[in-house]
Design a protein around this motif. Structure first.
Motif, PDB file in Angstrom:
ATOM      1  N   ALA A   1       7.783   0.535 -32.217  1.00 38.80           N
ATOM      2  CA  ALA A   1       7.507  -0.857 -32.597  1.00 38.80           C
ATOM      3  C   ALA A   1       6.094  -1.282 -32.199  1.00 38.80           C
ATOM      4  N   SER A   2       5.611  -0.768 -31.078  1.00 38.95           N
ATOM      5  CA  SER A   2       4.307  -1.221 -30.592  1.00 38.95           C
ATOM      6  C   SER A   2       3.177  -0.757 -31.498  1.00 38.95           C
ATOM      7  N   GLU A   3       3.461   0.214 -32.368  1.00 36.92           N
ATOM      8  CA  GLU A   3       2.409   0.702 -33.270  1.00 36.92           C
ATOM      9  C   GLU A   3       2.415  -0.011 -34.620  1.00 36.92           C
ATOM     10  N   ILE A   4       3.375  -0.907 -34.796  1.00 33.02           N
ATOM     11  CA  ILE A   4       3.483  -1.616 -36.069  1.00 33.02           C
ATOM     12  C   ILE A   4       2.555  -2.820 -36.077  1.00 33.02           C
ATOM     13  N   THR A   5       1.916  -3.046 -37.196  1.00 31.38           N
ATOM     14  CA  THR A   5       1.061  -4.237 -37.324  1.00 31.38           C
ATOM     15  C   THR A   5       1.658  -5.177 -38.378  1.00 31.38           C
ATOM     16  N   VAL A   6       1.355  -6.457 -38.206  1.00 31.55           N
ATOM     17  CA  VAL A   6       1.811  -7.469 -39.162  1.00 31.55           C
ATOM     18  C   VAL A   6       0.618  -8.331 -39.540  1.00 31.55           C
ATOM     19  N   SER A   7       0.438  -8.513 -40.838  1.00 30.49           N
ATOM     20  CA  SER A   7      -0.686  -9.323 -41.292  1.00 30.49           C
ATOM     21  C   SER A   7      -0.357  -9.930 -42.646  1.00 30.49           C
ATOM     22  N   ASN A   8      -0.600 -11.204 -42.787  1.00 33.43           N
ATOM     23  CA  ASN A   8      -0.398 -11.902 -44.069  1.00 33.43           C
ATOM     24  C   ASN A   8       0.942 -11.593 -44.720  1.00 33.43           C
ATOM     25  N   GLY A   9       1.980 -11.567 -43.922  1.00 28.50           N
ATOM     26  CA  GLY A   9       3.322 -11.401 -44.479  1.00 28.50           C
ATOM     27  C   GLY A   9       3.698  -9.980 -44.803  1.00 28.50           C
ATOM     28  N   VAL A  10       2.908  -9.025 -44.353  1.00 26.26           N
ATOM     29  CA  VAL A  10       3.220  -7.615 -44.608  1.00 26.26           C
ATOM     30  C   VAL A  10       3.312  -6.874 -43.281  1.00 26.26           C
ATOM     31  N   VAL A  11       4.383  -6.095 -43.127  1.00 28.91           N
ATOM     32  CA  VAL A  11       4.604  -5.295 -41.932  1.00 28.91           C
ATOM     33  C   VAL A  11       4.192  -3.857 -42.268  1.00 28.91           C
ATOM     34  N   SER A  12       3.363  -3.244 -41.408  1.00 28.61           N
ATOM     35  CA  SER A  12       2.803  -1.930 -41.768  1.00 28.61           C
ATOM     36  C   SER A  12       2.835  -0.959 -40.608  1.00 28.61           C
ATOM     37  N   HIS A  13       2.951   0.321 -40.972  1.00 34.11           N
ATOM     38  CA  HIS A  13       2.768   1.414 -40.009  1.00 34.11           C
ATOM     39  C   HIS A  13       2.419   2.659 -40.812  1.00 34.11           C
ATOM     40  N   GLY A  14       1.258   3.201 -40.585  1.00 34.81           N
ATOM     41  CA  GLY A  14       0.849   4.403 -41.318  1.00 34.81           C
ATOM     42  C   GLY A  14       1.002   4.186 -42.815  1.00 34.81           C
ATOM     43  N   ASN A  15       1.813   5.043 -43.430  1.00 33.03           N
ATOM     44  CA  ASN A  15       2.021   4.923 -44.872  1.00 33.03           C
ATOM     45  C   ASN A  15       3.117   3.940 -45.236  1.00 33.03           C
ATOM     46  N   HIS A  16       3.801   3.439 -44.214  1.00 37.25           N
ATOM     47  CA  HIS A  16       4.885   2.495 -44.490  1.00 37.25           C
ATOM     48  C   HIS A  16       4.347   1.079 -44.594  1.00 37.25           C
ATOM     49  N   SER A  17       4.930   0.324 -45.499  1.00 34.34           N
ATOM     50  CA  SER A  17       4.676  -1.112 -45.465  1.00 34.34           C
ATOM     51  C   SER A  17       5.816  -1.838 -46.154  1.00 34.34           C
ATOM     52  N   ALA A  18       6.078  -3.041 -45.708  1.00 32.41           N
ATOM     53  CA  ALA A  18       7.169  -3.827 -46.288  1.00 32.41           C
ATOM     54  C   ALA A  18       6.844  -5.298 -46.161  1.00 32.41           C
ATOM     55  N   THR A  19       7.320  -6.075 -47.126  1.00 37.18           N
ATOM     56  CA  THR A  19       7.157  -7.521 -47.021  1.00 37.18           C
ATOM     57  C   THR A  19       8.241  -8.073 -46.094  1.00 37.18           C
ATOM     58  N   PHE A  20       8.032  -9.318 -45.671  1.00 36.78           N
ATOM     59  CA  PHE A  20       9.064  -9.972 -44.851  1.00 36.78           C
ATOM     60  C   PHE A  20      10.380 -10.022 -45.617  1.00 36.78           C
ATOM     61  N   GLY A  21      10.283 -10.298 -46.910  1.00 35.39           N
ATOM     62  CA  GLY A  21      11.498 -10.416 -47.725  1.00 35.39           C
ATOM     63  C   GLY A  21      12.267  -9.115 -47.751  1.00 35.39           C
ATOM     64  N   GLU A  22      11.541  -8.011 -47.844  1.00 37.23           N
ATOM     65  CA  GLU A  22      12.219  -6.701 -47.897  1.00 37.23           C
ATOM     66  C   GLU A  22      12.910  -6.380 -46.572  1.00 37.23           C
ATOM     67  N   LEU A  23      12.372  -6.895 -45.496  1.00 41.22           N
ATOM     68  CA  LEU A  23      12.950  -6.608 -44.178  1.00 41.22           C
ATOM     69  C   LEU A  23      13.934  -7.682 -43.714  1.00 41.22           C
ATOM     70  N   ALA A  24      14.033  -8.770 -44.477  1.00 43.34           N
ATOM     71  CA  ALA A  24      14.737  -9.949 -43.956  1.00 43.34           C
ATOM     72  C   ALA A  24      16.176  -9.661 -43.553  1.00 43.34           C
ATOM     73  N   VAL A  25      16.909  -8.959 -44.405  1.00 45.64           N
ATOM     74  CA  VAL A  25      18.336  -8.745 -44.119  1.00 45.64           C
ATOM     75  C   VAL A  25      18.496  -7.935 -42.831  1.00 45.64           C
ATOM     76  N   ALA A  26      17.757  -6.857 -42.729  1.00 46.87           N
ATOM     77  CA  ALA A  26      17.864  -6.019 -41.527  1.00 46.87           C
ATOM     78  C   ALA A  26      17.324  -6.753 -40.300  1.00 46.87           C
ATOM     79  N   ALA A  27      16.248  -7.490 -40.478  1.00 49.89           N
ATOM     80  CA  ALA A  27      15.614  -8.150 -39.328  1.00 49.89           C
ATOM     81  C   ALA A  27      16.502  -9.251 -38.759  1.00 49.89           C
ATOM     82  N   ALA A  28      17.176  -9.979 -39.642  1.00 51.12           N
ATOM     83  CA  ALA A  28      18.019 -11.072 -39.169  1.00 51.12           C
ATOM     84  C   ALA A  28      19.175 -10.564 -38.314  1.00 51.12           C
TER      85      ALA A  28
END
Lengths: 726, 158
Positions: free
Chosen positions: A157-184
């Protein structure tokens, strides 16, 4: 109102450097003073749908990528939707375009004002009390998004960055909406684990890149109480007594009831209610009522009589509100005492949307729709009226068309009026609408006051003793807040601004008379400071003239021990060209500086005088309000506060003749219009201190700055509002 | 009795008393709530609509007098001037409480439709019938100038 003084808080203003949640000691409603209330994820989180998923009491995120922020304060123009959402979005690293706002429900367990101990908006505290709370709500939601992404991508988790509504790590990226169900479904983060930004890391706070979120005001789609439409809804108007305290002796409604569309006419505590199919029908029917009033217990004095009584009162000792040294002995030993008597009229708020409220009463339950400024106290008052419990009262808060204090009525006057009507028409939504005349005449005014100030100057021309006496109605006496706000006979809202002022006057005393008068009174944008700042700043100017000193230099000398007022005054003076620019013939320049609601504002005014007329040409303002969350809104609020105060300086005045309010509408209660609006320039003092008040502090200095500018032209001292040259 | 009105290009028949102000017809009977009630005596301008292109206070205009007129409310604004005004209102963050702003937008639009390049004095004259208690006057003025610049520039480059 200086609410902070009366709450036993262990922290006056949230400190931006604090990592822990705000805590308020048990002095004020322990248990209600939560920071962010992290609700458990709801069942909704189990479903993949477009429904909003609740991350905490303030933040929901939908699979469609919308971030919804619940706003615990009333949006009445001060920009609180934008301000609070900015704090959330900052720490959430949301994209500003994905953020929407909605008023929070009336629920003190989640949405208390941390400086008040109840849910409510006022005292310019909206940003000040929630700056850290909203940021923490955003940071907590971000932590849940990051945790969900870490689990999904099997990364740290500490390597993940968040900017302008996008969560990123290396080649991964997801919008808040895409993560919302799991994140909640992620566990609520531990408060101490939240990583908060330093001011240097802010991308939204302090920037102008956050367009307002109270949308729909440019195209008529924003919904105010006046626009609430419910199936089967009826409209009510009330015939209020022509004098305060008059009672109904009898009434004849037969003509009114004969009118098509009129449903019912009945007596309530505050008058006779007419319920009809629409507003116009109700108003026409009201004109046909025959009402006999009993004025035996009514206030029948004229405002002139009331002020005359106050002028006598200030010649006698009052209750001591503040005492330093023994000014009496200095003053009596002086052969040259400067004395000024000041007079202030009653003022109506005259917000653009007249009072109104929609209520539906079903048995012991009530459902309300209105621009609710005091959810906790309104809810309690409604429950008490209906003999029910607060959980049976639901409040839907909508935009308010201005407030300026009026909607936070300690007696919940218009709210209870609407419930009284609705319970006579059960199971039916009823919209209570006040006409402008009702709004102007049915009361709740800024009280009228008389002040007397006396001072002696030392050999250097500085005041070494000052005596201040104030006479005027207490706003708090007799209200549910009296126990908290009135101490030893002193209502702080009557004296604030003349007590604890910044000038170095070693011996000074403030005394107060709080006579009982039958005119209903209430706070008005900046409360006590509406009058105390005028007396203070006009008096200081008069003393400067007597000492032959420059008004700015004189103030700076007296503010030696107050670096904040000094800095704000210097900034305004510099930007205005004080002492360095020439004014045209017939123009004058005046200054005032005042601290209220935790912020300091200095204003420098240029006026032009033409015979008995004058025009305010230009205002240069400087404000220190700590961190300016949204500089554009801070400037807008300073402009607004100046316009509101200028209206009272130039024209506003409620008078009574034999107890009848003389003013009825905008033709005889004159308010500021565009042709009298000066140019306004606002300068914000850069700061990393926690935010303090913005909605009100710009109002107090404007009237005295105008009076002092007029004094500069005419050589006369102006001690009465509204200002008149002749 | 029944009255036939033309509002935002559509015909509406309403059955109300003839002295009912147009304001309450559009608000209470046609559910066009963008037009606001502020004073009821043509003092504040919150109820401004366009009647045959002229900014008009609907709180003192009866439904009977509205028959046969071309009425445009904030909901029906379409002109390039209106779009420019509304765009400027958002960009400059003009509204605060917003309650008066429908009326302000209607008055500003009517001004620009008649005078694409108003002076400060023209703006004061056209807008001083619209009260704003939030004191958004400086931003209203700036908004009108921003909107006006679109047409002035367009005319210059045409």
């Amino acid at each position: 109102m200086n609410i902070r003084r009366f709450l036993k808080t262990d922290t006056a203003v949230p400190d931006s450097s604090r990592r822990s949640f705000l805590k308020v000691s048990a002095g004020a409603s322990a248990g209600l003073m939560l920071g962010v209330s992290f609700s458990a994820p709801t069942a909704l989180a189990q479903q993949a749908s477009d429904a909003a998923l609740e991350f905490n009491a303030f933040v929901s995120i939908s699979p469609d990528n919308t971030v919804k922020v619940l706003i615990k304060h009333l949006e009445m123009g001060q920009g609180v939707y934008t301000g609070l959402a900015t704090c959330v979005a900052e720490e959430l690293d949301a994209d500003w375009s994905q953020v929407v706002c909605e008023h929070a429900p009336a629920d003190v367990t989640k949405y208390a004002n941390l400086l008040m101990g109840q849910q409510g908006t006022g005292g310019s505290t909206a940003i000040a009390n929630s700056f850290m709370q909203m940021r923490q709500a955003g940071a907590a939601a971000k932590a849940m998004l990051v945790a969900a992404a870490a689990a999904q991508w099997q990364v740290n988790a500490s390597e993940i960055t968040v900017s302008n509504g996008v969560v990123s790590h290396g080649n991964h990226s997801a919008t808040f909406g895409e993560l919302a169900v799991a994140a909640a479904q992620q566990p609520t983060p531990d408060r101490s684990s939240l990583t908060m930004k330093t001011p240097a890391e802010f991308k939204l706070i302090g920037q102008d890149n956050t367009l307002r979120k109270d949308v729909g005001k440019h195209n008529g789609t924003a919904i105010y109480t006046q626009d609430v439409k419910l199936p089967g809804m009826l409209t009510a108007v009330v015939a209020h007594p022509p004098r305060f305290g008059a009672k109904i002796r009898s009434f004849d409604a037969s003509a009114a009831l004969a009118r098509r569309g009129v449903q019912q006419v009945f007596e309530i505590d505050s008058g006779v209610a007419v319920v009809a199919s629409d507003y116009w029908t109700a108003i026409k029917a009201r004109e046909q009522l025959q009402i006999e009033w009993d004025a035996s217990e009514a206030e029948t004095r004229s405002s002139g009589d009331i002020l005359a009584q106050y002028r006598e009162l200030v010649e006698t000792p009052g209750a001591i509100a503040e005492a330093h040294g023994n000014p009496d002995s200095v003053l009596s030993a002086s052969s040259d005492v400067t004395e000024l008597m000041f007079e202030y009229p009653y003022l109506a708020h005259a917000q653009m949307e007249p009072m109104n409220c929609v209520a539906q009463v079903n048995g012991d339950s009530a459902e309300m729709w209105y621009g609710c400024q005091s959810p906790t106290s309104d809810k309690a008052a409604i429950a008490q009226l209906l003999g029910t419990s607060g959980d049976k009262v639901t409040i839907h808060t909508v935009f308010a068309g201005g407030g300026f204090g009026r909607r936070a009525n300690p007696a919940s006057d218009y709210v209870l009026e609407s419930v009284q009507i609705a319970r006579q028409v059960p199971n039916t939504p009823v919209k209570l609408v006040w006409s402008r005349e009702d709004d102007m005449q049915a009361g709740y005014y800024r009280p009228a006051y008389v002040h007397k100030l006396s001072a002696a100057l030392d050999a250097a021309g500085k005041p070494n003793a000052m005596k201040i006496r104030i006479a005027g109605q207490s706003i708090m006496a007799g209200t549910s807040m009296a126990a908290m706000m009135v101490r030893d006979g002193i209502d702080n809202t009557s004296v604030e601004g003349l007590t604890e002022f910044a000038y170095d006057v070693p011996e000074r005393q403030v005394e107060l008379h709080s006579p009982q008068v039958g005119v209903p009174v209430q706070w008005w944008r900046s409360v006590g400071h509406t009058h105390t700042a005028f007396s203070k700043e006009v008096f200081i100017d008069a003393l400067a003239r007597k000492a032959g000193a420059d008004p700015v230099a004189y103030r700076l000398e007296l503010l030696k021990n107050n670096p904040r007022e000094t800095a704000v005054l210097k900034l305004a003076a510099e930007k205005a060209g004080w002492g360095t620019t020439e004014l045209p013939e017939g123009w004058g320049r005046g200054v005032a500086v005042h601290t209220s609601f935790g912020s300091t504002v200095a204003e420098i005014v240029d006026v032009s005088v033409d015979g008995n007329n004058f025009k305010v040409e230009r205002v240069v303002a400087a404000i220190d309000c700590g961190i300016a969350v949204n500089p554009s809104i801070v400037k807008a609020q300073v402009e607004s506060a100046i316009a509101y105060g200028l209206s009272a300086a130039l024209a506003d005045e409620v008078t009574l003749t034999d107890g009848h309010v003389d003013q009825t509408n905008f033709h005889n209660y004159r308010v500021l219009r565009m042709n009298a609006m000066p140019k306004v320039e606002t300068h914000i003092v850069p700061s990393t201190n926690a935010p303090s008040g913005v909605g009100e502090p710009g109002t107090p200095p404007i009237a005295p700055a105008v009076a002092n500018a007029l004094a500069a032209v005419t050589g006369r001292t102006f001690t009465r509002l509204p200002l008149r040259l002749a | 009795m029944a009255y036939l009105l033309t509002i935002n290009g559509q015909s509406h028949e309403v059955d109300v008393e003839g002295d009912m102000p147009l304001l309450w017809v559009v608000r209470d009977h046609l559910n066009l709530t963008g037009t606001k009630f502020g004073c009821g005596m043509a003092q504040c301008g919150a109820c401004t609509v366009h009647v045959d292109g002229v900014a008009t206070r609907t709180c003192v205009m009866t439904v009977a007098d509205s028959v046969g007129k071309n009425i445009t409310t904030i909901e029906g604004l379409q002109s390039p001037q209106a779009r420019a005004v509304q765009q400027a209102w958002v960009e400059l963050q003009v509204p605060q409480c917003g309650y008066c702003q429908s009326g302000q937008v209607m008055s500003a639009t009517a001004l620009l439709e008649q005078n694409p390049n108003p002076t400060d004095a023209d703006i004061d004259a056209a807008m001083s019938g619209n009260i704003c208690r939030c004191g958004t006057y400086p931003r209203i003025k700036a908004g009108i100038k921003m909107a006006s610049a679109q047409f002035t520039n367009a005319a210059e480059t045409a």
